[in-house]
Scaffold this motif. Sequence first.
Motif, PDB file in Angstrom:
ATOM      1  N   ILE A 764      -3.931  -4.188  19.114  1.00  0.00           N
ATOM      2  CA  ILE A 764      -3.902  -3.963  17.270  1.00  0.00           C
ATOM      3  C   ILE A 764      -3.244  -2.551  17.295  1.00  0.00           C
ATOM      4  O   ILE A 764      -4.079  -1.882  17.719  1.00  0.00           O
ATOM      5  CB  ILE A 764      -5.148  -4.153  16.770  1.00  0.00           C
ATOM      6  N   TYR A 765      -2.354  -2.504  16.457  1.00  0.00           N
ATOM      7  CA  TYR A 765      -1.785  -1.237  16.128  1.00  0.00           C
ATOM      8  C   TYR A 765      -2.071  -0.984  14.711  1.00  0.00           C
ATOM      9  O   TYR A 765      -2.252  -1.924  13.857  1.00  0.00           O
ATOM     10  CB  TYR A 765      -0.499  -1.090  16.532  1.00  0.00           C
ATOM     11  N   TRP A 766      -2.226   0.340  14.384  1.00  0.00           N
ATOM     12  CA  TRP A 766      -2.399   0.594  12.910  1.00  0.00           C
ATOM     13  C   TRP A 766      -1.142   1.240  12.500  1.00  0.00           C
ATOM     14  O   TRP A 766      -0.773   2.598  13.178  1.00  0.00           O
ATOM     15  CB  TRP A 766      -3.726   1.414  12.300  1.00  0.00           C
ATOM     16  N   MET A 767      -0.399   1.040  11.519  1.00  0.00           N
ATOM     17  CA  MET A 767       0.988   1.564  11.282  1.00  0.00           C
ATOM     18  C   MET A 767       0.999   2.234  10.124  1.00  0.00           C
ATOM     19  O   MET A 767       0.454   1.755   9.080  1.00  0.00           O
ATOM     20  CB  MET A 767       2.043   0.358  11.197  1.00  0.00           C
ATOM     21  N   ALA A 768       1.605   3.557  10.297  1.00  0.00           N
ATOM     22  CA  ALA A 768       1.821   4.382   8.972  1.00  0.00           C
ATOM     23  C   ALA A 768       2.626   3.899   7.885  1.00  0.00           C
ATOM     24  O   ALA A 768       3.391   2.978   8.315  1.00  0.00           O
ATOM     25  CB  ALA A 768       2.076   5.685   9.592  1.00  0.00           C
ATOM     26  N   ASP A 769       2.632   4.366   6.755  1.00  0.00           N
ATOM     27  CA  ASP A 769       3.692   4.047   5.651  1.00  0.00           C
ATOM     28  C   ASP A 769       4.835   4.589   6.116  1.00  0.00           C
ATOM     29  O   ASP A 769       5.088   5.474   7.033  1.00  0.00           O
ATOM     30  CB  ASP A 769       3.169   4.231   4.298  1.00  0.00           C
ATOM     31  N   GLU A 770       5.873   4.635   5.005  1.00  0.00           N
ATOM     32  CA  GLU A 770       7.275   5.194   5.456  1.00  0.00           C
ATOM     33  C   GLU A 770       7.299   6.652   5.355  1.00  0.00           C
ATOM     34  O   GLU A 770       8.148   7.404   5.832  1.00  0.00           O
ATOM     35  CB  GLU A 770       8.233   4.594   4.341  1.00  0.00           C
ATOM     36  N   LYS A 771       6.060   7.107   4.890  1.00  0.00           N
ATOM     37  CA  LYS A 771       6.284   8.655   4.761  1.00  0.00           C
ATOM     38  C   LYS A 771       5.462   9.310   5.911  1.00  0.00           C
ATOM     39  O   LYS A 771       5.205  10.641   6.162  1.00  0.00           O
ATOM     40  CB  LYS A 771       5.612   9.252   3.461  1.00  0.00           C
ATOM     41  N   GLY A 772       4.981   8.343   6.886  1.00  0.00           N
ATOM     42  CA  GLY A 772       4.274   8.528   8.188  1.00  0.00           C
ATOM     43  C   GLY A 772       2.858   9.001   7.856  1.00  0.00           C
ATOM     44  O   GLY A 772       2.022   9.722   8.766  1.00  0.00           O
TER      45      GLY A 772
END
Length: 875
Positions: A764-772
């Motif tokens: 399971i990865y937690w992904m940042a938004d488009e601004k990191g």
Amino acid sequence: MHRTLKITSVLLLTTFLKLSAQQPDYELNSGWQCQQVNSVKANGEAISSPSYPLQGWMPATVPGTVLTSLLDNKQVPDPFYGMNNQHIPDIYYAGRDHYTYWFVKDFKETATGPDGQVWLHFRGVNDGCDIFLNGHKLNASTHFGAYLRQSYNITPFLAKNGQNRLAVIVYPAPVVGDPNGGQGGDGTIARNVGPQYTAGWDWIQPMRDRNTGIWDKVTIEKTGAVRIKDPHVVTSVPGQRWPGQAQAPAFIDVAADVENASGKAISGMLRYTMEGNTLSKAVSLKPNSSATVQLPELTLKQPRLWWPAGYGEQALYKVKIEFIANGQPSDAESVEVGVREIQTSWNAHTGSREVAVNGQKIFIKGGDWITSDALFRFSKERYDAEVRFHRDMNLNLIRIWGGSLTERPEFFEACDKYGLLVFQDFWMSGDCNGRWVDPMKKEDQWTRRQYPDDHRLFINSIADQVKLLRNYPSLAFWCGGNEITPPPDIFHAIRDSILPALDQTRYFFDYSNSDSMSYNTLGGNGDGPYSIQPVEHFWSFKTFPFNSEVGSVGVGDLVSLRRFMPEENLVMPDYRNKKTDAVWEYHKYIPYENYHEAYGKQKNIEQWTNTAQLINYDQYRALMEGFSAHMWDWYTGVIIWKTQNPWTALRGQMYDYYLDPNACLYGLRTGSKPLHVMYDPVEGMVEIVNNHFQRARDLMLEVKTYDMQGHDSLLTQLFVETAAAGTQKYLPIKAAVDALRSREGVFLSLRLLNLDKQVVDENIYWMADEKGQYSGLQQLKPASVQLSARRSGQEVAVTISNPAGQPVAFFNRFSLVNAGDKQRILPVFYSDNYITVMPGDSKTVTISGAQVGKHTAALVEVYGENVKQQYVTVR
């Protein structure tokens, strides 16, 4: 001898416990007393007389260092806590006499029988010593060398009434080195044949006594006239083998030195028994003589093989070796053995060495190790716990760094048990021994290149340590030193004389990052980096094809920090303004740079350390996934700098000095799984790595995302199979994931299920938004989980359930704690930790270890990023 012996491996000797005809060996490990040399006016002959008074002497810790005894007697503060180490006199300024001590031990012993012999053994003294027993000096000249064993026949000197006194004066190393803050201080510590880190390194402050003391075991052995010494057991496992299958024969060759301590000629028989087979050879020994005896070869049918962790069982056999004279055993050793063969070859595609065990190639996933304790406070239990942590991280190798020591038999026993291969450096490092120009060093490169001062002592110590350790199946490689070869005469003695004569079964690396290990076309030193890196870096940056040292950060949580930091120093590092508390700096903190900022403003030290765990997990998962993604293409192996600290340092550790794991361990555990599904953040591909020897079939690959409210989206689901010993790419999902994560981030769930719909692997990865930024995590609503815990023997199973309709229950830490004070129970072992539970799902974590059985009233503490702290009663 079998014709393939030259490429065979060595059988394990897991214990040095002798079972003689009279009485077993025993250790002199209690009842010692010590005194500083300037407080004692008598000589060794007088002190070793049982009538000499010891009033005013203090209890001594043996095995242990002088500093250990002083600490145990509360004469110095704990050097591992806060800035205490600064308040302990350093030998460089206080003088060598300050840490020169007498150690005295009274014990009862007499020789039995007409040929009975009693032997006194020292397994390690740092650095010099003179030894006296009952008024007699045992060593003709002062012993030097931290890594050179000593044995004395004390039969003639034992008191007739059985009341004996042993007195040992221990001298610090001749050159103690200036602890000026450099790697090994001013470098002169390397003029000795001993540990170099004791003058300080970039991960430790100097040990003030330079680890002076009787640091390893002292034992008494009783035999008949003939003693067995340094057995050498070699196995050949020809061909390619498969775990769990019926095996073709293996071939066993046994040799041993035998010593006749009597003044008469003795004829007898040396024999060994293994799996009901007994092989022997007649031996005739002249008075007061020794001989090396090669016994007949054994063909072992259908052997149970020893495999590295993750590939098969660690099978061990019982073997007994005896010398029989006049129909009676004069000496016997009961040992455990393991059967395996290690080969290496050059992988021309990667430009690095490739390792095979029992004919099967192994992708090396290793950890760099310093030593278990910076004060040499070793124990079988601690070794077992630390090596088990490495097995639990899904690693298969531990490298012993050259600035420390050859590890102890108890360490190798644990590695044999848990399946960790060992890469053993000898005792030098490029930092001290002249590889680089270094303004912190006292002497120039040409001078340092010839360290140590006594080359013969170094060579003799190498030969002795090879004899001590050559029989462990976990010991896979010898290495000349850390980042440098030994001086030419030492190097040629090791390569051309010692190893050919004493151990032909292991590959010898000239130094730890040499071209024979990894042809470094990229230039540089052949290892690193050591600091925090963008996750993508581990996937896209091609480093050295067998990297012996690469790592990242490793600060523990607040509970861990409080064990060795005063409350007033628990201050968040201020990266923007370059401000770090002095205690953090003293404990060698590596900056997390601006990585916390993506998780929002950190309000306090507790939040900062919890956020550090998210970063830790991501760093080490990505490190191992990135290397595994390119196995056999870019890489044949990687060794992490480093997996543990023998001191309370704030860098490179999967668990702290007190054996409390942090999220580094579990991120690495996930990234190192033998069969593992993962996401390439650079190419946006779902990939599966298979470290097993056989193809994996009939696996369902499930790819989902979850938003911050817990709503899921199924991106794909398909049956896959993957080839053995490799990594395969399956499908691109970057566009879909980027679209879903753009506003506030997203959770990416990758699962492999078998035909029974059981989860084989989950990631399971937690992904940042488009601004990191992890903007969604900062707004994550609480999840109300259900918890239960049940005990079964020495295990506790904890189940966490997240009901449907809730948000993701994110990053939950489990800890077994005392019911009264809520303090963590250490060490215990978690089948997983820092786990995330999706809505409508549940997971069970098993907590195990001897401490679990001892604490029957324990609770389980659980808290997560959006799960409140709570305690679960164990039923």
